[in-house]
Scaffold this active site. Structure first.
Site, PDB file in Angstrom:
ATOM      1  N   THR A 176      -1.800  13.332  -3.506  1.00 50.31           N
ATOM      2  CA  THR A 176      -0.679  12.910  -4.350  1.00 50.31           C
ATOM      3  C   THR A 176       0.645  13.285  -3.706  1.00 50.31           C
ATOM      4  O   THR A 176       0.702  14.214  -2.897  1.00 50.31           O
ATOM      5  CB  THR A 176      -0.697  13.623  -5.741  1.00 50.31           C
ATOM      6  OG1 THR A 176      -0.659  15.031  -5.536  1.00 50.31           O
ATOM      7  CG2 THR A 176      -1.914  13.246  -6.559  1.00 50.31           C
ATOM      8  N   SER A 210       3.803  15.184  -4.759  1.00 48.29           N
ATOM      9  CA  SER A 210       4.009  16.162  -5.838  1.00 48.29           C
ATOM     10  C   SER A 210       5.108  15.696  -6.786  1.00 48.29           C
ATOM     11  O   SER A 210       5.914  14.820  -6.450  1.00 48.29           O
ATOM     12  CB  SER A 210       4.391  17.529  -5.254  1.00 48.29           C
ATOM     13  OG  SER A 210       3.444  17.932  -4.300  1.00 48.29           O
ATOM     14  N   SER A 251       3.051  12.307   1.645  1.00 42.43           N
ATOM     15  CA  SER A 251       3.932  11.126   1.665  1.00 42.43           C
ATOM     16  C   SER A 251       5.077  11.273   2.658  1.00 42.43           C
ATOM     17  O   SER A 251       5.684  10.278   3.058  1.00 42.43           O
ATOM     18  CB  SER A 251       4.537  10.918   0.268  1.00 42.43           C
ATOM     19  OG  SER A 251       5.430  11.994  -0.023  1.00 42.43           O
ATOM     20  N   HIS A 279      -3.581  16.408   7.560  1.00 42.86           N
ATOM     21  CA  HIS A 279      -4.865  16.208   8.236  1.00 42.86           C
ATOM     22  C   HIS A 279      -5.489  14.829   8.006  1.00 42.86           C
ATOM     23  O   HIS A 279      -6.509  14.527   8.594  1.00 42.86           O
ATOM     24  CB  HIS A 279      -5.843  17.347   7.894  1.00 42.86           C
ATOM     25  CG  HIS A 279      -6.293  17.369   6.471  1.00 42.86           C
ATOM     26  ND1 HIS A 279      -7.344  18.155   6.054  1.00 42.86           N
ATOM     27  CD2 HIS A 279      -5.860  16.713   5.369  1.00 42.86           C
ATOM     28  CE1 HIS A 279      -7.521  17.984   4.765  1.00 42.86           C
ATOM     29  NE2 HIS A 279      -6.646  17.127   4.328  1.00 42.86           N
ATOM     30  N   GLY A 327      -3.584  21.977   9.094  1.00 47.60           N
ATOM     31  CA  GLY A 327      -2.412  22.837   8.885  1.00 47.60           C
ATOM     32  C   GLY A 327      -2.741  24.280   8.584  1.00 47.60           C
ATOM     33  O   GLY A 327      -1.834  25.114   8.548  1.00 47.60           O
TER      34      GLY A 327
HETATM   35  N1  SAH Z   1       3.945  17.607  -0.276  1.00 45.33           N
HETATM   36  C1  SAH Z   1       3.330  16.326  -0.084  1.00 45.33           C
HETATM   37  C2  SAH Z   1       1.818  16.254  -0.321  1.00 45.33           C
HETATM   38  C3  SAH Z   1       1.210  17.129  -1.370  1.00 45.33           C
HETATM   39  S1  SAH Z   1      -0.524  16.890  -1.586  1.00 45.33           S
HETATM   40  C4  SAH Z   1       4.014  15.283  -0.949  1.00 45.33           C
HETATM   41  O1  SAH Z   1       4.604  15.649  -1.962  1.00 45.33           O
HETATM   42  O2  SAH Z   1       3.936  14.104  -0.623  1.00 45.33           O
HETATM   43  C5  SAH Z   1      -1.146  18.006  -0.340  1.00 45.33           C
HETATM   44  C6  SAH Z   1      -1.413  17.377   1.001  1.00 45.33           C
HETATM   45  O3  SAH Z   1      -2.063  18.375   1.801  1.00 45.33           O
HETATM   46  C7  SAH Z   1      -2.371  16.185   0.989  1.00 45.33           C
HETATM   47  O4  SAH Z   1      -1.743  15.074   1.586  1.00 45.33           O
HETATM   48  C8  SAH Z   1      -3.570  16.653   1.807  1.00 45.33           C
HETATM   49  O5  SAH Z   1      -4.168  15.615   2.578  1.00 45.33           O
HETATM   50  C9  SAH Z   1      -2.965  17.726   2.681  1.00 45.33           C
HETATM   51  N2  SAH Z   1      -3.907  18.727   3.191  1.00 45.33           N
HETATM   52  C10 SAH Z   1      -4.938  19.323   2.539  1.00 45.33           C
HETATM   53  N3  SAH Z   1      -5.581  20.180   3.376  1.00 45.33           N
HETATM   54  C11 SAH Z   1      -4.931  20.123   4.566  1.00 45.33           C
HETATM   55  C12 SAH Z   1      -5.142  20.780   5.825  1.00 45.33           C
HETATM   56  N4  SAH Z   1      -6.130  21.645   6.004  1.00 45.33           N
HETATM   57  N5  SAH Z   1      -4.290  20.498   6.833  1.00 45.33           N
HETATM   58  C13 SAH Z   1      -3.269  19.596   6.663  1.00 45.33           C
HETATM   59  N6  SAH Z   1      -3.044  18.931   5.503  1.00 45.33           N
HETATM   60  C14 SAH Z   1      -3.861  19.205   4.458  1.00 45.33           C
END
Ligand code: SAH
Length: 255
Positions: free
Chosen positions: A58, A60, A89, A111, A143
């Site tokens: 999502t 946020s 995003s 990722h 990450g």
């Molecule tokens: N802050 C962003 C996304 C929030 S959702 C926004 O508001 O658009 C959290 C994101 O973390 C997701 O896109 C998910 O794919 C990513 N994520 C989850 N585990 C991860 C990892 N190990 N390494 C990198 N990204 C990761």
């Protein structure tokens, strides 16, 4: 708090966040006005709620983005170097790029490769200059180990719920530096702020509780797992592992 600040346009949304005192730093307000959330969310971009961006992920809610920018604002000065883990995003990454200016550098690590492509496309709709100047770059990577190539960072934002403190992220913080990181605590998430002072001493503080619906927490995990989980299975996963997660997180730095 959620839903309260929804607006009809980007400016309307930001002004409502200001009126609700969720945004009170001028640089945060200007960044949120300069980066149109409508470029980053296909669905209801000006509603104060998270929206799906596919791949069990999502964007946020605006009030959460405001909380992150406000908390990190002392470290988002012109020329600062910043890491956004789970950039999704790309919206928050772009706001931070606006705040650090042309001499700054913001790295978004996500990722899911499809989301990295999408975040680049989203950013280019309003801020092609960020990408051209290399002020902002998105990379596909896990990450949880940060992004060593550009470390150390003045601040780190983590956009997904962590299952431990991830010492490599703390190592990649400058002294002084700050990390904003959500942790699951059962019925919702808690936001922790981890500060490293100028002597390298690390402390953490719980700053807010975030109520979230079962299944709506996005986890910091491996990409294969994220792509395979179904909404309901995610909720079950969260519940099954929650107590060990909280224990892991606090083992590193007891409250
Ligand atoms: N802050 C962003 C996304 C929030 S959702 C926004 O508001 O658009 C959290 C994101 O973390 C997701 O896109 C998910 O794919 C990513 N994520 C989850 N585990 C991860 C990892 N190990 N390494 C990198 N990204 C990761």
């Amino acid at each position: 708090m959620a839903w309260r600040c929804s607006g009809l346009s980007n400016a309307d949304l930001v002004n409502r966040l200001v009126q609700a005192k969720l945004v009170h730093t001028e640089a945060v307000k200007q960044a949120m006005l300069a980066v149109d959330r409508g470029h980053f969310s296909k669905y209801k971009p000006y509603e104060d709620a998270p929206q799906t961006i596919g791949y069990n992920s999502t964007i946020s809610a605006p009030h959460m983005h405001a909380a992150a920018l406000e908390s990190l604002s002392p470290f988002l000065f012109p020329g600062a170097k910043v890491l956004d883990v789970g950039s999704g995003s790309g919206y928050l990454t772009a706001c931070m790029a606006e705040m650090v200016g042309p001499q700054g550098r913001v790295v978004g690590v996500e990722h899911i490769p499809e989301l990295v492509v999408k975040s680049e496309e989203n950013t280019k709709k309003g801020h092609l200059d960020f990408m051209e100047e290399k002020r902002l770059a998105f990379y596909t990577a896990d990450g949880r180990t940060g992004y060593r190539q550009d470390a150390p960072y003045d601040c780190i934002h983590v956009g997904a719920a962590a299952d431990s403190m991830h010492e490599e992220l703390v190592d990649q913080l400058k002294a002084p530096g700050r990390m904003f990181i959500p942790v699951d605590e059962g019925l919702g998430q808690a936001i922790y702020v981890v500060d490293k002072d100028e002597h390298g001493r690390v402390t953490k503080k719980k700053t807010m509780d975030v109520w979230q619906m079962r299944g709506s927490i996005i986890w910091l995990l491996d990409s294969k797992h994220q792509k395979n989980i179904k909404d309901d299975a995610c909720g079950n996963y969260c519940r099954a592992t929650h107590s060990s997660i909280v224990a892991n997180f606090h083992k590193y730095l007891p409250l």
